[in-house]
Design a protein around this motif. Structure first.
Motif, PDB file in Angstrom:
ATOM      1  N   ASN A  72     -20.744  66.164 -41.099  1.00 56.17           N
ATOM      2  CA  ASN A  72     -20.100  67.188 -41.929  1.00 56.17           C
ATOM      3  C   ASN A  72     -18.636  66.873 -42.204  1.00 56.17           C
ATOM      4  O   ASN A  72     -18.011  67.541 -43.020  1.00 56.17           O
ATOM      5  N   CYS A  73     -18.077  65.892 -41.523  1.00 57.38           N
ATOM      6  CA  CYS A  73     -16.673  65.532 -41.707  1.00 57.38           C
ATOM      7  C   CYS A  73     -16.490  64.716 -42.990  1.00 57.38           C
ATOM      8  O   CYS A  73     -17.347  63.907 -43.350  1.00 57.38           O
ATOM      9  N   PHE A  74     -15.362  64.926 -43.651  1.00 58.82           N
ATOM     10  CA  PHE A  74     -15.041  64.212 -44.882  1.00 58.82           C
ATOM     11  C   PHE A  74     -14.996  62.707 -44.631  1.00 58.82           C
ATOM     12  O   PHE A  74     -14.441  62.251 -43.636  1.00 58.82           O
ATOM     13  N   GLY A  75     -15.559  61.931 -45.531  1.00 59.42           N
ATOM     14  CA  GLY A  75     -15.488  60.478 -45.457  1.00 59.42           C
ATOM     15  C   GLY A  75     -16.615  59.816 -44.695  1.00 59.42           C
ATOM     16  O   GLY A  75     -16.724  58.600 -44.688  1.00 59.42           O
ATOM     17  N   VAL A  76     -17.465  60.609 -44.043  1.00 58.69           N
ATOM     18  CA  VAL A  76     -18.572  60.046 -43.273  1.00 58.69           C
ATOM     19  C   VAL A  76     -19.812  59.979 -44.156  1.00 58.69           C
ATOM     20  O   VAL A  76     -20.275  60.989 -44.678  1.00 58.69           O
TER      21      VAL A  76
END
Length: 116
Positions: free
Chosen positions: A28-32
């Motif tokens: 859910n983290c940005f960039g993953v």
């Protein structure tokens, strides 16, 4: 499996719970782009489907009742890797502790690949 004592008895939490929560929080983290898994047969890094995310997570139970988490990810091209990893570390630590009540000693993030 980790056991937590409560006033009403003992609660057992399996490693599958920790790996599922960790995989969901990390992706859910940005960039993953997703969780990664290195195949033993061909040595290549594979992007895991949502239902198999737990293969990219390893949970270690510490003697003091805490857990240490290791996760392997694939990040998107053009993101600041250090910032993405710090974000994952904080998010995983918070979400796992909030959902299980178990303290997370450390979160180690391994970036196995970048999508191009």
């Amino acid at each position: 499996m980790i056991k937590v004592q409560s006033q009403r008895g003992e609660i057992s939490i399996s490693s599958a719970v920790f790996t599922s929560i960790t995989g969901a929080a990390a992706t859910n983290c940005f960039g993953v782009k997703g969780m990664a898994y290195r195949s033993m047969t061909d040595g290549l890094v594979h992007l895991l489907r949502r239902e198999a995310m737990s293969k990219g997570v390893k949970v270690t139970y510490n003697e003091d009742g805490t857990v240490s988490i290791e996760l392997h990810i694939i990040v998107e091209n053009g993101v600041n890797i250090a910032t993405v990893c710090r974000s994952i570390m904080g998010e995983v630590k918070y979400v796992v502790t909030k959902n299980t009540g178990v303290e997370v000693r450390e979160v180690n993030v391994f970036v196995d690949s970048i999508t191009v």
